[in-house]
Design an enzyme around this catalytic site. Sequence first.
Site, mmCIF file in Angstrom:
data_model
loop_
_atom_site.group_PDB
_atom_site.id
_atom_site.type_symbol
_atom_site.label_atom_id
_atom_site.label_comp_id
_atom_site.label_asym_id
_atom_site.label_seq_id
_atom_site.Cartn_x
_atom_site.Cartn_y
_atom_site.Cartn_z
ATOM 1 N N ARG A 1 -4.717 -11.699 22.822
ATOM 2 C CA ARG A 1 -4.136 -12.858 23.534
ATOM 3 C C ARG A 1 -2.856 -12.491 24.273
ATOM 4 O O ARG A 1 -2.700 -12.880 25.443
ATOM 5 C CB ARG A 1 -3.942 -14.028 22.563
ATOM 6 C CG ARG A 1 -5.276 -14.701 22.319
ATOM 7 C CD ARG A 1 -5.251 -15.850 21.344
ATOM 8 N NE ARG A 1 -6.582 -16.442 21.319
ATOM 9 C CZ ARG A 1 -7.072 -17.158 20.317
ATOM 10 N NH1 ARG A 1 -6.353 -17.371 19.232
ATOM 11 N NH2 ARG A 1 -8.286 -17.662 20.388
ATOM 12 N N SER B 1 -15.540 -22.249 22.984
ATOM 13 C CA SER B 1 -14.267 -22.316 22.263
ATOM 14 C C SER B 1 -14.420 -22.193 20.752
ATOM 15 O O SER B 1 -13.590 -21.592 20.082
ATOM 16 C CB SER B 1 -13.578 -23.651 22.566
ATOM 17 O OG SER B 1 -13.265 -23.722 23.927
ATOM 18 N N GLU C 1 -10.514 -15.718 26.032
ATOM 19 C CA GLU C 1 -9.694 -15.432 24.836
ATOM 20 C C GLU C 1 -9.042 -16.723 24.310
ATOM 21 O O GLU C 1 -7.963 -16.683 23.719
ATOM 22 C CB GLU C 1 -8.635 -14.373 25.117
ATOM 23 C CG GLU C 1 -9.179 -12.991 25.402
ATOM 24 C CD GLU C 1 -9.940 -12.412 24.213
ATOM 25 O OE1 GLU C 1 -11.174 -12.263 24.340
ATOM 26 O OE2 GLU C 1 -9.323 -12.116 23.188
HETATM 27 C C1 LIG Z 1 -15.193 -14.790 33.925
HETATM 28 C C2 LIG Z 1 -15.396 -15.007 32.449
HETATM 29 C C3 LIG Z 1 -15.346 -13.935 31.597
HETATM 30 C C4 LIG Z 1 -15.565 -14.110 30.231
HETATM 31 N N1 LIG Z 1 -15.572 -13.016 29.410
HETATM 32 C C5 LIG Z 1 -15.924 -13.169 28.111
HETATM 33 C C6 LIG Z 1 -16.099 -12.027 27.272
HETATM 34 O O1 LIG Z 1 -15.866 -10.881 27.666
HETATM 35 N N2 LIG Z 1 -16.558 -12.224 26.006
HETATM 36 C C7 LIG Z 1 -16.823 -13.468 25.516
HETATM 37 O O2 LIG Z 1 -17.239 -13.580 24.385
HETATM 38 N N3 LIG Z 1 -16.656 -14.580 26.299
HETATM 39 C C8 LIG Z 1 -16.219 -14.460 27.569
HETATM 40 N N4 LIG Z 1 -16.076 -15.558 28.366
HETATM 41 C C9 LIG Z 1 -16.311 -16.892 27.807
HETATM 42 C C10 LIG Z 1 -15.020 -17.610 27.519
HETATM 43 O O3 LIG Z 1 -14.361 -17.039 26.423
HETATM 44 C C11 LIG Z 1 -15.359 -19.094 27.317
HETATM 45 O O4 LIG Z 1 -15.679 -19.614 28.593
HETATM 46 C C12 LIG Z 1 -14.210 -19.862 26.699
HETATM 47 O O5 LIG Z 1 -14.056 -19.500 25.373
HETATM 48 C C13 LIG Z 1 -14.403 -21.363 26.793
HETATM 49 O O6 LIG Z 1 -15.649 -21.718 26.306
HETATM 50 P P1 LIG Z 1 -16.622 -22.686 27.139
HETATM 51 O O7 LIG Z 1 -16.593 -22.220 28.544
HETATM 52 O O8 LIG Z 1 -17.912 -22.773 26.449
HETATM 53 O O9 LIG Z 1 -15.889 -24.070 27.093
HETATM 54 P P2 LIG Z 1 -15.973 -25.180 25.957
HETATM 55 O O10 LIG Z 1 -15.656 -24.600 24.628
HETATM 56 O O11 LIG Z 1 -17.260 -25.913 26.109
HETATM 57 O O12 LIG Z 1 -14.777 -26.119 26.389
HETATM 58 C C14 LIG Z 1 -14.847 -26.975 27.534
HETATM 59 C C15 LIG Z 1 -13.479 -27.652 27.687
HETATM 60 O O13 LIG Z 1 -13.169 -28.401 26.497
HETATM 61 C C16 LIG Z 1 -11.925 -27.972 25.920
HETATM 62 N N5 LIG Z 1 -12.015 -28.001 24.457
HETATM 63 C C17 LIG Z 1 -12.926 -27.402 23.666
HETATM 64 N N6 LIG Z 1 -12.661 -27.631 22.362
HETATM 65 C C18 LIG Z 1 -11.547 -28.410 22.343
HETATM 66 C C19 LIG Z 1 -10.762 -28.974 21.276
HETATM 67 N N7 LIG Z 1 -11.089 -28.799 20.007
HETATM 68 N N8 LIG Z 1 -9.686 -29.718 21.624
HETATM 69 C C20 LIG Z 1 -9.344 -29.902 22.943
HETATM 70 N N9 LIG Z 1 -10.051 -29.377 23.975
HETATM 71 C C21 LIG Z 1 -11.127 -28.644 23.675
HETATM 72 C C22 LIG Z 1 -11.749 -26.570 26.439
HETATM 73 O O14 LIG Z 1 -10.378 -26.192 26.459
HETATM 74 C C23 LIG Z 1 -12.344 -26.641 27.837
HETATM 75 O O15 LIG Z 1 -11.384 -27.149 28.718
HETATM 76 C C24 LIG Z 1 -15.815 -15.417 29.719
HETATM 77 C C25 LIG Z 1 -15.835 -16.505 30.585
HETATM 78 C C26 LIG Z 1 -15.645 -16.319 31.926
HETATM 79 C C27 LIG Z 1 -15.693 -17.531 32.840
#
Ligand SMILES: Cc1cc2nc3c(=O)[nH]c(=O)nc-3n(C[C@H](O)[C@H](O)[C@H](O)COP(=O)(O)OP(=O)(O)OC[C@H]3O[C@@H](n4cnc5c(N)ncnc54)[C@H](O)[C@@H]3O)c2cc1C
Length: 410
Positions: A264, A149, A387
């Site tokens: 988005r 994120s 996204e």
């Molecule tokens: C099938 C798939 C395709 C993808 N494709 C791409 C791609 O093409 N390019 C790319 O770059 N990435 C891609 N991603 C990655 C995706 O963008 C990330 O999974 C996403 O940004 C969330 O990051 P994370 O999974 O590390 O979760 P984290 O950031 O670790 O978050 C975990 C949880 O905590 C919550 N959270 C985090 N920060 C906060 C906050 N400040 N306040 C409240 N809640 C919070 C989140 O909402 C989430 O519920 C993909 C992921 C998947 C599963």
Amino acid sequence: MAINLELPKKLKTSAELAHQGAAEIFRPISRKYDLAEHEYPKELDTISALYDGLADAGQAPSAASGDRKTDGDAPKPKPETPEGSRNGGTMESIINAIEMCWGDAGLMLAFPYQGLGNAAIAAVATDEQLERFGKVWAAMAITEPSFGSDSAAVTATAVRDGDEWVLNGTKIFVTSGSRASHIVVWATVDKSLGRAAIKSFVVPREHPGVTIARLEHKLGVRASDTAEIRFEDCRIPYENILGSPEVNVEKGFAGVMQTFDNTRPLVAAMAIGVARASLEELRRVLADAGIEIDYDKPVNTLPHAAAEFIRLESDWEAAYQLTLKAGWMADNGQPNSMQASMAKAKAGRVGSDVTLKAVELAGTVGYSERTLLEKWSRDSKILDIFEGTQQIQQLIVARRTLDLNSSQLK
Ligand SMILES: Cc1cc2nc3c(=O)[nH]c(=O)nc-3n(C[C@H](O)[C@H](O)[C@H](O)COP(=O)(O)OP(=O)(O)OC[C@H]3O[C@@H](n4cnc5c(N)ncnc54)[C@H](O)[C@@H]3O)c2cc1C
């Protein structure tokens, strides 16, 4: 003054073409590639070639075109029509994404030349870059093992060496990462300058220093490949940087973040498409069970399933209108970051709610593989995650509403 909520003729034609492709090509192979994860859906080449032909004739449905700015920081052109508004690339992409995801979200993500990297290029590339990259297939690589994120936490580096950049780092969960011809990579040009130094770079996938390390197994959108990619002393031309190479500490990383204003609403549109597919299927299942959805009767006199259906449908409509608004604002040069996040938050949630509720209301039919309802409930979840997750979109809306910056509201 009357408000006309119908789509203009040009968009309708494009949507009809996209719908036809989704119905005739995506739907018949939907289950096949859900089961055959990591197998390339070769049927997409046929439809892609067909769209290419239509593009040459100016009629192709596109889901990733976005709307072009003249450079990374310039405002978009003013409205051109006498009525003072126009429907451009973003609206068209939204409408087409809805139709394509009504067909199959995984196949849409796997569709050649429609990657999220393409939207980033369309949004910020210069004319010279458009010449070189306007027709490539580009994935988008932001996420790293150390963050998801928090896009400001990029650790991949791009170091200038004469007329080249040298990239190092690992990117994970890259959609189309093993199939796209190019990858738009986020990297920092100077870690000590913080988020302002994060820039994006166009890197050919088949290139010295680029390794596809692994492919993920996933809950949904299994037709789409999701790759881990390593960059080790990967050298690319200096001109492959997107947007301005200047590090403007005042401005933060507005340049790269700007691409989200285009992507988005597009991801919101994808959720709307999947949810509409579920609603249509659920309506059929309920009709078979003898449940009539009678809009003329008060909701409290309807069977529970019919009342729930109407609630889901009105929630869907709200998500749809918000998404169109975010797209329309982008096409009309209006700052839309908040609306893009509102649309993504609403549509992402509606996508998950509608598709899961459809499984529930359809009972055993919904849970089994007799229909695609269970598949759509798995496919839709990612649209509330990538996204920017649901929580992150809400955070952005809160910051904009309360006029607080990212260090004041985390
Ligand atoms: C099938 C798939 C395709 C993808 N494709 C791409 C791609 O093409 N390019 C790319 O770059 N990435 C891609 N991603 C990655 C995706 O963008 C990330 O999974 C996403 O940004 C969330 O990051 P994370 O999974 O590390 O979760 P984290 O950031 O670790 O978050 C975990 C949880 O905590 C919550 N959270 C985090 N920060 C906060 C906050 N400040 N306040 C409240 N809640 C919070 C989140 O909402 C989430 O519920 C993909 C992921 C998947 C599963």
